[in-house]
Design a protein around this motif. Structure first.
Motif, mmCIF file in Angstrom:
data_model
loop_
_atom_site.group_PDB
_atom_site.id
_atom_site.type_symbol
_atom_site.label_atom_id
_atom_site.label_comp_id
_atom_site.label_asym_id
_atom_site.label_seq_id
_atom_site.Cartn_x
_atom_site.Cartn_y
_atom_site.Cartn_z
ATOM 1 N N ASP A 164 34.072 37.324 36.062
ATOM 2 C CA ASP A 164 33.778 38.708 35.693
ATOM 3 C C ASP A 164 35.068 39.397 35.267
ATOM 4 O O ASP A 164 36.157 39.065 35.761
ATOM 5 C CB ASP A 164 33.172 39.464 36.884
ATOM 6 N N ALA A 165 34.954 40.314 34.351
ATOM 7 C CA ALA A 165 36.090 41.145 33.939
ATOM 8 C C ALA A 165 35.562 42.507 33.548
ATOM 9 O O ALA A 165 34.667 42.609 32.693
ATOM 10 C CB ALA A 165 36.839 40.514 32.769
ATOM 11 N N SER A 170 44.203 42.325 39.087
ATOM 12 C CA SER A 170 44.285 43.251 37.958
ATOM 13 C C SER A 170 45.216 42.693 36.890
ATOM 14 O O SER A 170 46.220 42.042 37.193
ATOM 15 C CB SER A 170 44.810 44.616 38.414
ATOM 16 N N CYS A 197 40.474 37.809 42.857
ATOM 17 C CA CYS A 197 40.231 39.066 42.168
ATOM 18 C C CYS A 197 41.587 39.725 41.972
ATOM 19 O O CYS A 197 42.329 39.922 42.942
ATOM 20 C CB CYS A 197 39.300 39.976 42.962
ATOM 21 N N SER A 231 42.358 45.254 32.870
ATOM 22 C CA SER A 231 41.099 44.676 33.337
ATOM 23 C C SER A 231 41.200 44.288 34.803
ATOM 24 O O SER A 231 42.284 43.969 35.302
ATOM 25 C CB SER A 231 40.748 43.424 32.526
ATOM 26 N N SER A 278 45.498 35.475 31.405
ATOM 27 C CA SER A 278 45.692 35.527 32.855
ATOM 28 C C SER A 278 45.150 34.273 33.534
ATOM 29 O O SER A 278 45.704 33.799 34.534
ATOM 30 C CB SER A 278 45.028 36.779 33.439
ATOM 31 N N ILE A 333 42.815 38.706 29.244
ATOM 32 C CA ILE A 333 41.973 38.143 30.312
ATOM 33 C C ILE A 333 42.090 36.620 30.276
ATOM 34 O O ILE A 333 42.308 35.965 31.298
ATOM 35 C CB ILE A 333 40.510 38.593 30.144
ATOM 36 N N GLU A 346 40.858 41.561 25.576
ATOM 37 C CA GLU A 346 40.170 40.364 26.052
ATOM 38 C C GLU A 346 41.095 39.150 26.034
ATOM 39 O O GLU A 346 40.964 38.244 26.864
ATOM 40 C CB GLU A 346 38.941 40.099 25.186
ATOM 41 N N VAL A 355 39.843 41.358 37.020
ATOM 42 C CA VAL A 355 39.337 40.014 36.729
ATOM 43 C C VAL A 355 38.963 39.308 38.030
ATOM 44 O O VAL A 355 39.690 39.380 39.027
ATOM 45 C CB VAL A 355 40.405 39.188 35.981
ATOM 46 N N LEU A 384 36.428 32.131 34.424
ATOM 47 C CA LEU A 384 36.200 33.573 34.477
ATOM 48 C C LEU A 384 34.803 33.857 34.997
ATOM 49 O O LEU A 384 33.809 33.377 34.442
ATOM 50 C CB LEU A 384 36.366 34.172 33.078
#
Length: 486
Positions: free
Chosen positions: A271-272, A294, A292, A280, A306, A303, A300, A282, A269
């Motif tokens: 950035d989120a 969605s 990048c 989010s 994913s 995230i 969280e 991501v 990861l």
């Protein structure tokens, strides 16, 4: 003319010659070593006569309390075309010595005849959601040629049943595996023999039976023992048990791929940020590329989920773009994050968050944290007991007072005997979102919780989280609240 030439040039694959029907009578008999009474073809396999649909094979399993043979007539009334039985019956059937053994044999035959890449998913939290997301990604990229276990068919019956349902033309098969005792996943993973095995996270679910977090990690790590030669183990890098799981995976000869926010993660990861729809946006580093995408699901934990999905899809040879689209379009599952707009008293709408299917300390904290990030005039938490915590139950339930306070919950309705320890903790005095002492009530049953919620009233702008172990029965409360909009 050009169109006709294009059709003639359409690539023909070996799998195109495979049958369209799920199974024929002869195939079932050959796979199980049984004898078919008639010629027939089936389109599905079912073990519960109540769930039988037209075209199904009904498997008459015998349990300690029930014998499926007693429900054969009902299964055929519901549309079954044949049954798998251990005694002759007056319906089309395949006769075998033992129906459970025969189901396992049919599952293995399904596994061997399909050229599908198989993905096994387990974990203390999030395995059903991750399984569904992987399926959505691979089904999209394979144009409908992915298969997965439905519902939470993840036990000693559900896994072989799900395998037996896999069509011969499948390109991917995604199977969930659950457990509450050591050794259970070891058996399930030998049924599936996955190419990719995913562990979502390690948390104190089933600690009553296993005794320690290390034992839970070891039990989940059993999934790696069934990997085919050269298979891939997908492991949460942020777990304190990551090294332990990596050791188990490498001992099984697996290639290891880790995911998470850790700088050492293979799928990392970067950035989120929150997106407008509550999910989010991501950004992830996969080593040789960056993505990048969605994530529609809020929280969280999604995230992290994913990242596991991306790692699994890549290991399975799937398309990462399709995975990103699938994550962007996923809606909450019934009992596992589905969101409903329900009628509020005096007009307007309130938000109902349905997490009624399962609960353990980690998932409770995650969903309460998300409730705290949910815009609302009031935040109401209806929390049911967390089961299978054994001697740790009082401690884990009382510890929810902190996450409840951090989420700025205004009112809590606690359901079940184990929630008394949390009620005692809240009784010591906690402040709600406006600095007012948190209001709470303890109930023994969902019916009492419904009455307490009706007495509190549901106002426009309220956000109501309903979460607890499935055995508490908070699904009835969700159904009751959902009917307000009927």
């Amino acid at each position: 003319m050009a169109g006709q030439n294009a059709l003639r040039a359409w690539p023909v694959e070996r799998r195109d010659a495979l049958p369209l029907a799920l199974w024929s009578a002869g195939e079932i008999a050959e796979a199980t070593g049984g004898t078919a009474s008639h010629e027939f073809q089936i389109s599905g396999v079912e073990m519960d006569s109540r769930d039988v649909r037209g075209g199904d094979l009904f498997v008459a399993l015998k349990g300690e309390a029930m014998d499926g043979h007693n429900f054969i007539a009902k299964a055929f009334a519901n549309g079954a075309v044949a049954a798998l039985v251990d005694r002759p019956v007056d319906f089309p059937h395949v006769l075998v010595e033992d129906t459970t053994v025969a189901l396992h044999a049919l599952a293995h035959a399904a596994r061997e005849r399909a050229e599908a890449v198989r993905i096994g998913v387990t974990g203390s939290v999030g395995k059903t959601g991750v399984k569904e997301a992987i399926f959505a990604a691979l089904d999209r990229s394979s144009r409908g040629s992915a298969h997965r276990s439905v519902r939470s068919y993840n036990n000693h019956v559900g896994v072989p049943l799900s395998l037996s349902r896999m069509p011969a033309r499948s390109r991917f098969g995604i199977f969930e595996m659950g457990m509450n005792h050591a050794g259970e996943i070891e058996v399930l993973t030998q049924h599936v023999r996955p190419h990719v095995a995913v562990i979502t996270t390690i948390a104190p679910a089933h600690i009553e039976m296993l005794g320690s977090m290390e034992a839970i990690a070891d039990a989940k790590g059993e999934i790696f023992g069934g990997l085919i030669e050269g298979g891939t183990a997908v492991i949460p890098a942020d777990s304190e048990y990551c090294e332990r799981l990596v050791g188990i995976a490498k001992a099984s000869g697996a290639k290891v791929v880790t995911f998470g926010a850790s700088p050492e993660a293979d799928v990392r990861l970067l950035d989120a940020i929150p997106s407008a729809n509550g999910g989010s946006l991501v950004t992830a580093d996969l080593g040789d590329t960056r993505l990048c995408y969605s994530v529609a699901e809020p929280g969280e934990h999604w995230i992290a989920n994913s990242l596991a999905v991306m790692a699994a899809v890549r290991a399975a040879g799937g398309d990462l773009g399709s995975a990103g689209l699938a994550l962007a379009e996923m809606g909450g599952l019934k009992g596992r994050g589905a969101r409903h707009q329900i009628a509020a008293s005096g007009g307007g709408k309130a938000l109902l968050i349905d997490e009624s299917y399962n609960a353990n300390p980690a998932s409770m904290r995650a969903t309460l944290r998300q409730l705290g990030h949910t815009p609302a005039t009031r935040r109401i938490a209806v929390l049911g007991s967390m089961k299978e915590l054994g001697d740790f139950a009082d401690r884990f339930h009382a510890a929810l007072a902190g996450p409840i306070g951090e989420a700025k919950v205004d009112h809590a309705i606690l359901v079940g005997e184990e929630m008394r320890s949390l009620a005692r903790e809240l009784g010591k005095g906690s402040a709600g979102s406006l600095g007012i002492p948190l209001g709470f009530a303890h109930c023994d049953t969902p019916a009492e919780a419904i009455a307490a919620l009706e007495e509190l009233g549901i106002n426009a702008g309220d956000a109501i989280l309903v979460k607890g172990s499935n055995s508490i029965g908070l699904g009835t409360l969700v159904e009751h609240l959902s009917s307000r909009d009927g």
